[in-house]
Design a protein around this motif. Sequence first.
Motif, PDB file in Angstrom:
ATOM      1  N   ALA A   1      31.269  28.613  42.416  1.00  0.00           N
ATOM      2  CA  ALA A   1      31.600  29.501  41.296  1.00  0.00           C
ATOM      3  C   ALA A   1      32.043  28.704  40.071  1.00  0.00           C
ATOM      4  O   ALA A   1      31.683  29.042  38.931  1.00  0.00           O
ATOM      5  N   GLU A   2      32.840  27.638  40.293  1.00  0.00           N
ATOM      6  CA  GLU A   2      33.306  26.828  39.171  1.00  0.00           C
ATOM      7  C   GLU A   2      32.141  26.157  38.453  1.00  0.00           C
ATOM      8  O   GLU A   2      32.100  26.089  37.221  1.00  0.00           O
ATOM      9  N   LEU A   3      31.165  25.668  39.245  1.00  0.00           N
ATOM     10  CA  LEU A   3      30.001  25.030  38.635  1.00  0.00           C
ATOM     11  C   LEU A   3      29.171  26.051  37.875  1.00  0.00           C
ATOM     12  O   LEU A   3      28.685  25.763  36.764  1.00  0.00           O
ATOM     13  N   VAL A   4      28.974  27.229  38.430  1.00  0.00           N
ATOM     14  CA  VAL A   4      28.203  28.272  37.740  1.00  0.00           C
ATOM     15  C   VAL A   4      28.847  28.592  36.392  1.00  0.00           C
ATOM     16  O   VAL A   4      28.155  28.722  35.371  1.00  0.00           O
TER      17      VAL A   4
ATOM     18  N   ALA B   1      28.452  27.807  30.343  1.00  0.00           N
ATOM     19  CA  ALA B   1      29.060  27.454  29.059  1.00  0.00           C
ATOM     20  C   ALA B   1      28.243  26.444  28.257  1.00  0.00           C
ATOM     21  O   ALA B   1      28.572  26.160  27.101  1.00  0.00           O
ATOM     22  N   ILE B   2      27.170  25.891  28.849  1.00  0.00           N
ATOM     23  CA  ILE B   2      26.351  24.917  28.113  1.00  0.00           C
ATOM     24  C   ILE B   2      25.695  25.587  26.909  1.00  0.00           C
ATOM     25  O   ILE B   2      25.089  26.645  27.020  1.00  0.00           O
ATOM     26  N   ASP B   3      25.789  24.937  25.755  1.00  0.00           N
ATOM     27  CA  ASP B   3      25.147  25.445  24.533  1.00  0.00           C
ATOM     28  C   ASP B   3      24.858  24.262  23.614  1.00  0.00           C
ATOM     29  O   ASP B   3      25.731  23.802  22.869  1.00  0.00           O
TER      30      ASP B   3
ATOM     31  N   GLY C   1      30.984  15.526  45.621  1.00  0.00           N
ATOM     32  CA  GLY C   1      30.623  16.889  45.992  1.00  0.00           C
ATOM     33  C   GLY C   1      31.149  17.889  44.990  1.00  0.00           C
ATOM     34  O   GLY C   1      31.863  17.536  44.037  1.00  0.00           O
ATOM     35  N   GLN C   2      30.777  19.155  45.211  1.00  0.00           N
ATOM     36  CA  GLN C   2      31.181  20.196  44.273  1.00  0.00           C
ATOM     37  C   GLN C   2      32.646  20.594  44.433  1.00  0.00           C
ATOM     38  O   GLN C   2      33.138  21.458  43.728  1.00  0.00           O
ATOM     39  N   ALA C   3      33.357  19.991  45.394  1.00  0.00           N
ATOM     40  CA  ALA C   3      34.778  20.282  45.530  1.00  0.00           C
ATOM     41  C   ALA C   3      35.571  19.723  44.362  1.00  0.00           C
ATOM     42  O   ALA C   3      36.740  20.062  44.174  1.00  0.00           O
ATOM     43  N   ALA C   4      34.933  18.864  43.560  1.00  0.00           N
ATOM     44  CA  ALA C   4      35.607  18.325  42.386  1.00  0.00           C
ATOM     45  C   ALA C   4      35.952  19.455  41.425  1.00  0.00           C
ATOM     46  O   ALA C   4      35.231  20.443  41.318  1.00  0.00           O
ATOM     47  N   PRO C   5      37.075  19.328  40.706  1.00  0.00           N
ATOM     48  CA  PRO C   5      37.476  20.390  39.771  1.00  0.00           C
ATOM     49  C   PRO C   5      36.432  20.684  38.714  1.00  0.00           C
ATOM     50  O   PRO C   5      36.285  21.822  38.269  1.00  0.00           O
ATOM     51  N   SER C   6      35.694  19.661  38.294  1.00  0.00           N
ATOM     52  CA  SER C   6      34.708  19.856  37.223  1.00  0.00           C
ATOM     53  C   SER C   6      33.448  19.051  37.529  1.00  0.00           C
ATOM     54  O   SER C   6      33.245  17.965  36.982  1.00  0.00           O
ATOM     55  N   PRO C   7      32.579  19.573  38.407  1.00  0.00           N
ATOM     56  CA  PRO C   7      31.372  18.806  38.763  1.00  0.00           C
ATOM     57  C   PRO C   7      30.472  18.537  37.567  1.00  0.00           C
ATOM     58  O   PRO C   7      29.861  17.468  37.482  1.00  0.00           O
ATOM     59  N   LEU C   8      30.362  19.485  36.639  1.00  0.00           N
ATOM     60  CA  LEU C   8      29.491  19.255  35.483  1.00  0.00           C
ATOM     61  C   LEU C   8      29.999  18.076  34.661  1.00  0.00           C
ATOM     62  O   LEU C   8      29.208  17.236  34.209  1.00  0.00           O
ATOM     63  N   ALA C   9      31.312  17.981  34.480  1.00  0.00           N
ATOM     64  CA  ALA C   9      31.870  16.847  33.737  1.00  0.00           C
ATOM     65  C   ALA C   9      31.588  15.538  34.457  1.00  0.00           C
ATOM     66  O   ALA C   9      31.330  14.503  33.824  1.00  0.00           O
ATOM     67  N   GLU C  10      31.615  15.572  35.797  1.00  0.00           N
ATOM     68  CA  GLU C  10      31.302  14.356  36.554  1.00  0.00           C
ATOM     69  C   GLU C  10      29.844  13.963  36.374  1.00  0.00           C
ATOM     70  O   GLU C  10      29.518  12.773  36.317  1.00  0.00           O
TER      71      GLU C  10
ATOM     72  N   ALA D   1      27.395  35.791  45.313  1.00  0.00           N
ATOM     73  CA  ALA D   1      28.594  36.153  46.063  1.00  0.00           C
ATOM     74  C   ALA D   1      29.600  36.823  45.137  1.00  0.00           C
ATOM     75  O   ALA D   1      29.486  36.743  43.907  1.00  0.00           O
ATOM     76  N   SER D   2      30.580  37.453  45.716  1.00  0.00           N
ATOM     77  CA  SER D   2      31.576  38.178  44.924  1.00  0.00           C
ATOM     78  C   SER D   2      32.368  37.259  44.001  1.00  0.00           C
ATOM     79  O   SER D   2      32.866  37.692  42.954  1.00  0.00           O
ATOM     80  N   ASP D   3      32.490  35.975  44.383  1.00  0.00           N
ATOM     81  CA  ASP D   3      33.234  35.043  43.532  1.00  0.00           C
ATOM     82  C   ASP D   3      32.373  34.403  42.459  1.00  0.00           C
ATOM     83  O   ASP D   3      32.844  33.553  41.688  1.00  0.00           O
ATOM     84  N   GLY D   4      31.071  34.768  42.416  1.00  0.00           N
ATOM     85  CA  GLY D   4      30.169  34.232  41.401  1.00  0.00           C
ATOM     86  C   GLY D   4      29.371  33.027  41.842  1.00  0.00           C
ATOM     87  O   GLY D   4      28.525  32.536  41.089  1.00  0.00           O
ATOM     88  N   SER D   5      29.613  32.528  43.040  1.00  0.00           N
ATOM     89  CA  SER D   5      28.838  31.384  43.534  1.00  0.00           C
ATOM     90  C   SER D   5      27.421  31.817  43.884  1.00  0.00           C
ATOM     91  O   SER D   5      27.146  33.001  44.101  1.00  0.00           O
ATOM     92  N   LEU D   6      26.516  30.834  43.947  1.00  0.00           N
ATOM     93  CA  LEU D   6      25.103  31.107  44.205  1.00  0.00           C
ATOM     94  C   LEU D   6      24.566  30.175  45.276  1.00  0.00           C
ATOM     95  O   LEU D   6      25.004  29.023  45.392  1.00  0.00           O
TER      96      LEU D   6
END
Length: 604
Positions: free
Chosen positions: A208-211, A216-218, A111-120, A194-199
Amino acid sequence: MSEKKNFQYIAAGAAKGAADDASASEPTDAVPCGVVREPLVFGAAGRQVLGWMHHPSPATRQGRAVLLCQSVGFEYVNAYRVFVEFADRLAASGYPVLRFDYPGTGDSAGGQAAPSPLAEWIEAVDWAARELRHDSGCDELVAIGFRLGAALAALAHAHGAAIDRLVLWHPVAAGRQYVRELRAVAMAGAQPPASDGSLEVAGFAFAAELVAQLRAIDLTQASWPALRDALIIGRDDLQADDRVVDRMRAQGIPVTRQSHPGFLQMVCEPPDTRIPEQACAAIAQWLASPSVAKPGSAREFGQAERAELAIGDLREQTWLLAGERRIAGVYCSASDATTKRAPVLILNSGTAHRVGPAGLHVSIARALAKRGIPSLRFDLGGIGDSPALGSAVTNQVFPAGAVDDVFAVMDDLTQRLSCRRFVLLGHCSGAYHAFQAALQEQRSRIDEIVMINPLTLLGAVAMSAAPAETGVGRVAPWRARLKSASNYAVVRAAVGWLRRVRVGLRVALAGVAQRLGLRADGAAAVSLQAFFRRGVRLSVFVASRDPGMLRLRTEAGAAWALGLRRGLIDEYWIADANHVFSTEASRARLIESLCARLLATEHA
């Protein structure tokens, strides 16, 4: 169906008429001769992923394997059917093919509770590449990534994944642009960030962490030191962005750059999805370039009928059920389950595969399992991963063989798990199929059906013949007039109240007319009365902003009101929710109410 066409974020292509692929075709799901689909599980403990191998016939098997990396969110659900059929086609050409769900998406664990879902997700591409090489015995591996999946495949190779060649299909090259697109879709669905940047995007939550990680993808800054060559396919209705092409060529990588139509048709609502034939043909031609790779020793396949993954205290087993029907289903239960409760069978909503709209069915299944109620979410024939029998038409909202598939699944579970009682649950068209199965079942095995936002009791005929809703019951004309009004929410609530008043009046008048002999019962009312005589409990969960009850109550007339008065129907209204429960809050309210209802009755 969602309230808004969720691909509106690509409106930039509208200037050219959003050029469709004139050669695009409907998914057929006629599994090619010799091709075998097989579920499998791989990955790290707690983050295991579910994948599907498409094995070619041993006589045609090549030394080059193909890894399909799908997108996420609504692009994943809507284009799912395209990739099932594309994988079959590639396997028919001799390529072993693997497609899979990233951790925390689809049927996978995590789930997205992981510290770095994109890395997973990037790591999962590496897992999949290793699994495919091991299972296929192939020396050469090609990764085909679509949208965000293209970025994940490219980044996985950059991090050392054993990928020899890349196909980047409408790739997400710049994360900032991708996040802007997600924000546009969220805003179109009245879900501002949302105010924290989540969607919340078309029912999918982006923490928010995933967003931030997506932003940062480039790919223009990536390096691919071991990449043999690449094919990059863009859209023909947008200006080409060749920065990734230039980056690869600067590193000495041979790159083929093409543009093809059909993107809109890939990511539109699942019933309207079409195969982008030009793009698929171009990829197949590029794959067919000469290869020195020789077929290795593949593991024995075609015998596995299940794959099992652990999700905390839960266990999910992916089964191929009902013999030659090979119906794909995921059985979800507590790991130490000793319950004798009747399993809940969760049917497809529309032609979205078994995960449901924005993964709703997965959330329901896992919430039920945590409370000791097992479930099976499965694909009807011709939907998702279940092939159609014979010449049956596929990708249909109301498939002709749906009820037979339900009965076949019940028969299988009776043998497999000694189940004798069942609860059927369906959203939208799934509610109709659940109703029909309970109406036609002759062995009294169905205790209850749960209908979520049902639209009709009469199926495709009623839906195609139903007139469009007009007048005060429509929110759209009011919205057009009140775009800048600060009290839009108040007006929307008032319109909803007027709609419910109108429904009540129409139902009451229909009842009076029937009692006076001025109106005969319609087909829906007759079916509903026959259903009542079966003694099956009927629970209905309705979103406060869903228009479906207007149609259904009008269909059923006084029979529905009679069922409510006599306690034959239980209605549960979910506040501030739309047809697909596209916000986390409304989804949580639905699931809590649903679990409470099913726990209140001991279905043994």
